[in-house]
Design an enzyme around this catalytic site. Structure first.
Site, PDB file in Angstrom:
ATOM      1  N   LYS A  14       0.826  -1.211   0.000  1.00  0.00           N
ATOM      2  CA  LYS A  14       0.000   0.000   0.000  1.00  0.00           C
ATOM      3  C   LYS A  14       0.858   1.258   0.000  1.00  0.00           C
ATOM      4  CE  LYS A  14      -2.305  -1.136   3.783  1.00  0.00           C
ATOM      5  NZ  LYS A  14      -1.886  -2.504   4.153  1.00  0.00           N
ATOM      6  N   ARG A  89      -9.913   0.497   8.899  1.00  0.00           N
ATOM      7  CA  ARG A  89      -9.468  -0.848   9.224  1.00  0.00           C
ATOM      8  C   ARG A  89     -10.515  -1.641   9.986  1.00  0.00           C
ATOM      9  NH1 ARG A  89      -3.619  -0.012   9.029  1.00  0.00           N
ATOM     10  NH2 ARG A  89      -2.457  -1.855   9.613  1.00  0.00           N
ATOM     11  N   ARG A 128      11.376  -6.424   5.147  1.00  0.00           N
ATOM     12  CA  ARG A 128      11.273  -4.997   5.454  1.00  0.00           C
ATOM     13  C   ARG A 128      11.786  -4.720   6.863  1.00  0.00           C
ATOM     14  NH1 ARG A 128       5.378  -2.294   4.923  1.00  0.00           N
ATOM     15  NH2 ARG A 128       5.083  -2.796   7.104  1.00  0.00           N
ATOM     16  N   ARG A 134      11.142  -0.772  12.061  1.00  0.00           N
ATOM     17  CA  ARG A 134       9.823  -0.912  12.703  1.00  0.00           C
ATOM     18  C   ARG A 134       9.809  -2.153  13.574  1.00  0.00           C
ATOM     19  NH1 ARG A 134       4.817   0.000   8.698  1.00  0.00           N
ATOM     20  NH2 ARG A 134       3.946  -1.365  10.291  1.00  0.00           N
ATOM     21  N   ARG A 146      -0.621  -9.351  13.384  1.00  0.00           N
ATOM     22  CA  ARG A 146      -1.168  -8.291  12.513  1.00  0.00           C
ATOM     23  C   ARG A 146      -1.999  -8.890  11.388  1.00  0.00           C
ATOM     24  NH1 ARG A 146       4.271  -5.934  11.251  1.00  0.00           N
ATOM     25  NH2 ARG A 146       3.304  -4.640   9.657  1.00  0.00           N
TER      26      ARG A 146
HETATM   27  P1  ADP Z   1       0.950  -2.311   8.150  1.00  0.00           P
HETATM   28  O1  ADP Z   1       2.224  -2.109   7.405  1.00  0.00           O
HETATM   29  O2  ADP Z   1       1.009  -3.436   9.138  1.00  0.00           O
HETATM   30  O3  ADP Z   1      -0.256  -2.317   7.288  1.00  0.00           O
HETATM   31  P2  ADP Z   1       0.509   0.354   9.350  1.00  0.00           P
HETATM   32  O4  ADP Z   1       1.755   1.098   9.229  1.00  0.00           O
HETATM   33  O5  ADP Z   1      -0.666   0.778   8.516  1.00  0.00           O
HETATM   34  O6  ADP Z   1       0.809  -1.189   9.168  1.00  0.00           O
HETATM   35  O7  ADP Z   1       0.021   0.307  10.886  1.00  0.00           O
HETATM   36  C1  ADP Z   1       0.855  -0.156  11.921  1.00  0.00           C
HETATM   37  C2  ADP Z   1       0.028  -0.336  13.199  1.00  0.00           C
HETATM   38  O8  ADP Z   1      -0.630   0.914  13.533  1.00  0.00           O
HETATM   39  C3  ADP Z   1      -1.117  -1.346  13.119  1.00  0.00           C
HETATM   40  O9  ADP Z   1      -0.677  -2.670  13.389  1.00  0.00           O
HETATM   41  C4  ADP Z   1      -2.059  -0.809  14.200  1.00  0.00           C
HETATM   42  O10 ADP Z   1      -1.620  -1.138  15.493  1.00  0.00           O
HETATM   43  C5  ADP Z   1      -1.933   0.695  14.067  1.00  0.00           C
HETATM   44  N1  ADP Z   1      -2.939   1.260  13.127  1.00  0.00           N
HETATM   45  C6  ADP Z   1      -2.671   1.878  11.932  1.00  0.00           C
HETATM   46  N2  ADP Z   1      -3.808   2.275  11.327  1.00  0.00           N
HETATM   47  C7  ADP Z   1      -4.824   1.893  12.152  1.00  0.00           C
HETATM   48  C8  ADP Z   1      -6.245   1.995  12.092  1.00  0.00           C
HETATM   49  N3  ADP Z   1      -6.868   2.576  11.045  1.00  0.00           N
HETATM   50  N4  ADP Z   1      -6.982   1.493  13.125  1.00  0.00           N
HETATM   51  C9  ADP Z   1      -6.393   0.920  14.172  1.00  0.00           C
HETATM   52  N5  ADP Z   1      -5.046   0.774  14.296  1.00  0.00           N
HETATM   53  C10 ADP Z   1      -4.276   1.261  13.308  1.00  0.00           C
END
Ligand code: ADP
Length: 189
Positions: A14, A89, A128, A134, A146
């Site tokens: 994404k 989400r 990654r 991260r 996740r």
């Molecule tokens: P990924 O690369 O896992 O898709 P993101 O960078 O989008 O991850 O998000 C990392 C973390 O931030 C998620 O695992 C969650 O804990 C939190 N997070 C991000 N966006 C949301 C959301 N819209 N609702 C709830 N938690 C979120």
């Protein structure tokens, strides 16, 4: 306005595709993951609370992310459109986003869902994690958590947009350019 929800499991690509869409369509990128990581690096109270959940691979509460998105929409009143990346989400977040946009006489144009299978996701995230810094990418158990959060809480969001005939599935395996072309093709059709 072009308002896109970029959807897919962690590691689907994404972030990469968002960057390309932003420069092509001049959109404002709203990534809740990035906004939360920014809060963490600024040491805010919200960031400290969110970090505890993020480090375990658990979603942060809906009201927290909905509030963040609402602020960003208000701060970008003149935008051509938005890419929502990592948001909504949960179905509650999707409903809240619809009401926020409706109050601004706007709406979601499409949800673009990047589809990548489970094993490939794990491989990409571990890779990654080697240089992203991260903490949630470095540990296979957190990655699995996740993906499970995605399957139970986030996957139903696709049904929400299918019901509005806004859902477009894209094969997330292939070169960055090939995937980008398929996304752009669904936007003109
Ligand atoms: P990924 O690369 O896992 O898709 P993101 O960078 O989008 O991850 O998000 C990392 C973390 O931030 C998620 O695992 C969650 O804990 C939190 N997070 C991000 N966006 C949301 C959301 N819209 N609702 C709830 N938690 C979120």
């Amino acid at each position: 306005m072009l308002n896109l929800v970029l959807f897919g499991p962690p590691g689907a690509g994404k972030g990469t595709q968002s960057e390309k869409l932003i420069s092509k369509y001049q959109l404002v990128h709203l990534s809740t993951g990035d906004i939360l990581r920014n809060e963490i690096s600024n040491g805010t109270a919200l960031g400290l609370e969110a970090k505890k959940l993020m480090d375990q691979g658990i979603l942060v509460p809906d009201e927290v992310v909905i509030g963040m998105i609402s602020n960003k929409l208000d701060a970008n009143k003149d935008a051509n459109g938005f890419i929502f990346d990592g948001f909504p989400r949960t179905v509650a977040q999707a409903e809240a986003l619809d009401s926020l946009l409706e109050s601004k006489s706007s709406s979601i144009t499409k949800m673009v869902a990047l589809e990548v299978e489970h094993d490939e996701l794990k491989k990409r995230l571990l890779l990654r994690g080697k240089d992203s810094g991260r903490p949630d990418d470095a540990n296979p158990e957190i990655i699995e958590k996740r993906i499970q959060e995605y399957l139970t809480k986030t996957a139903p969001v696709a049904e929400y947009y299918k019901a509005q005939s806004k859902f477009e599935a894209i094969n997330g395996i292939g070169s960055i350019e090939e995937i980008f072309d398929s996304i752009c093709n669904t936007l003109i059709s």
